[in-house]
Design an enzyme around this catalytic site. Structure first.
Site, PDB file in Angstrom:
ATOM      1  CG  ASP A 101      -7.729  -5.159   1.137  1.00  0.00           C
ATOM      2  OD1 ASP A 101      -8.506  -4.547   1.792  1.00  0.00           O
ATOM      3  OD2 ASP A 101      -8.010  -5.345  -0.030  1.00  0.00           O
TER       4      ASP A 101
ATOM      5  CG  ASP B 262      -1.128 -20.438   1.208  1.00  0.00           C
ATOM      6  OD1 ASP B 262      -0.801 -20.252   2.192  1.00  0.00           O
ATOM      7  OD2 ASP B 262      -0.626 -21.190   0.277  1.00  0.00           O
TER       8      ASP B 262
ATOM      9  CE1 TYR C 113      -3.651  -2.471   0.853  1.00  0.00           C
ATOM     10  CE2 TYR C 113      -4.607  -0.939   1.099  1.00  0.00           C
ATOM     11  CZ  TYR C 113      -4.383  -2.098   0.572  1.00  0.00           C
ATOM     12  OH  TYR C 113      -5.916  -2.837   0.349  1.00  0.00           O
TER      13      TYR C 113
ATOM     14  CG  ASP D 166     -13.584  -7.711   1.544  1.00  0.00           C
ATOM     15  OD1 ASP D 166     -13.428  -6.258   2.963  1.00  0.00           O
ATOM     16  OD2 ASP D 166     -13.609  -7.352   0.729  1.00  0.00           O
TER      17      ASP D 166
ATOM     18  CE  LYS E  84       2.917 -18.381  -0.601  1.00  0.00           C
ATOM     19  NZ  LYS E  84       2.273 -19.724   0.350  1.00  0.00           N
TER      20      LYS E  84
HETATM   21  C1  IPM Z   1     -10.992  -1.039   3.834  1.00  0.00           C
HETATM   22  C2  IPM Z   1     -10.690  -1.137   1.776  1.00  0.00           C
HETATM   23  C3  IPM Z   1      -9.384  -0.306   1.387  1.00  0.00           C
HETATM   24  C4  IPM Z   1      -8.530  -0.693   1.403  1.00  0.00           C
HETATM   25  C5  IPM Z   1      -9.619   0.324   0.002  1.00  0.00           C
HETATM   26  C6  IPM Z   1     -11.028   1.307  -0.256  1.00  0.00           C
HETATM   27  C7  IPM Z   1      -8.672   1.459  -0.487  1.00  0.00           C
HETATM   28  O1  IPM Z   1     -10.806  -1.896   1.142  1.00  0.00           O
HETATM   29  O2  IPM Z   1     -10.105  -0.410   3.743  1.00  0.00           O
HETATM   30  O3  IPM Z   1     -10.469  -3.029   3.504  1.00  0.00           O
HETATM   31  O4  IPM Z   1      -7.981  -1.635   0.098  1.00  0.00           O
HETATM   32  O5  IPM Z   1      -7.628  -1.076   2.710  1.00  0.00           O
HETATM   33 MN    MN Z   2     -11.015  -4.179   2.323  1.00  0.00          MN
END
Ligand code: IPM
Ligand code: MN
Length: 330
Positions: A233, A209, A125, A237, A176
């Site tokens: 990140d 993984d 990032y 999710d 990793k």
């Molecule tokens: C998150 C989002 C952000 C990230 C994006 C919107 C830049 O996906 O906060 O997880 O990748 O960190």
């Molecule tokens: Mn995200």
């Protein structure tokens, strides 16, 4: 004393869910002195500004920042993400992205109850890289991963402190090491050295993984996870998906050193397809606001909000009906 909070509702469903979060915080008895900031896709499209330096300087003066969501389909990818959200994370040194996941048993597993500590200012990032001969058949694109000993170690220390305060006192490093032999090596060495100072905290290591499989099939093995920016990140999710959906995934972008405000936001995006329909679930924003209350020292109110979210778990309805139900249960 009222806490001074900057509100960035942003785009799409962002302002709707932020309104409910503020409603709930106030119902829980926390006094807030809020100022709205018009930032996001709408402002960019009308003025070309993403996050003017003067606004960034102003934001430094608040106790906290509450953000809804940023991003609209008419703005190219990266403009708002890098120019607004990542700029705040980096400039305000919000080096921990803390993301809690909790849900009852489901058809895959016996229950989820863990926190991810995502490094929030480095890794891929950081934006190291560039193009050579762009647009030609000989184009080269590189995107490096920046890992500083200081940045990695402070994140790992935060994770150990957090794990120390939890029931099982357990921390897992996810990386990793079998492929990223430079970056992961630095992470592993920093982790092992800090671990020696926390003999009361049990530790484990998983490749990223494999961690994806364990999260789905055996999430009970995790209490606190620490990982780098990009793995964090992706894993968070997945964490949202296995614990009741992204509509409940909350986050705190923290400056644990408290040299400035921390920023709280739902993990979900601006969902432009349902903006204005009342279909957005405000729970992720409400839980993020509860994390903000906790960080501001309002621990009682934070607990009451989280309990109210649990108690109203089965409430369905519009965004504001769900917000009302949570507020009434505080
Ligand atoms: C998150 C989002 C952000 C990230 C994006 C919107 C830049 O996906 O906060 O997880 O990748 O960190
Ligand atoms: Mn995200």
């Amino acid at each position: 004393m009222a806490h001074r909070v900057a509100i960035i509702g942003g785009d799409g469903i962002g302002p709707e869910v932020t309104t409910e979060a503020l409603k709930v915080v106030r119902a829980a008895g926390v006094a807030l002195d809020t100022t709205d900031y018009d930032l996001g896709g709408r402002r960019y499209l009308s003025t070309g500004e993403v996050l003017p330096d003067a606004v960034l300087e102003e934001l430094r003066g608040y106790d906290a920042i509450l953000l809804g969501a940023v991003g609209t389909p008419d703005v190219p990818p990266g403009v708002l993400e890098r120019g607004l959200l990542l700029k705040m994370r980096f400039s305000l040194d919000l080096y921990v992205n803390l993301r809690p996941f909790k849900s009852g048993p489901n058809r895959h597993n016996d229950g989820v109850d863990f926190l991810v500590v995502r490094e929030n200012t480095e890794g891929t990032y950081a934006g190291e890289g560039g193009f050579l001969r762009q647009g030609t058949p000989h184009e080269v694109a590189t995107q490096g991963s920046v890992n500083t000993r200081l940045g990695v170690e402070r994140c790992i220390r935060y994770a150990f402190d957090l794990a120390r305060g939890r029931d099982k006192k357990h921390l897992t490093l996810v990386h990793k090491t079998n492929v990223l032999t430079f970056a992961a090596d630095l992470w592993q060495r920093a982790f092992d050295e800090v671990a020696a100072e926390y003999s009361d905290v049990g530790t484990a290591y998983n490749h990223v993984d494999a961690a994806c499989i364990y999260m789905v099939e055996d999430p009970g093995r995790y209490e606190v996870i620490v990982t780098d920016n990009l793995f964090g990140d992706i894993l968070t999710d997945l964490g949202g998906a296995i614990s009741g959906g992204i509509g409940r995934a909350a986050s705190g972008n923290l400056n644990p050193a408290r040299t400035g405000p921390s920023l709280f936001e739902p993990v979900h995006g601006s969902a432009p397809d349902i903006a204005g329909t009342g279909k957005a679930d405000p729970r992720a924003a409400v839980i993020s606001a509860a994390m903000m209350c906790d960080f501001l020292g309002e621990t009682d109110a934070s607990t009451r909000i989280l309990n109210a979210v649990d108690k109203t778990d089965d409430v369905e309805g519009t965004t504001s009906q769900i917000g009302d139900a949570i507020a009434a249960s505080c």
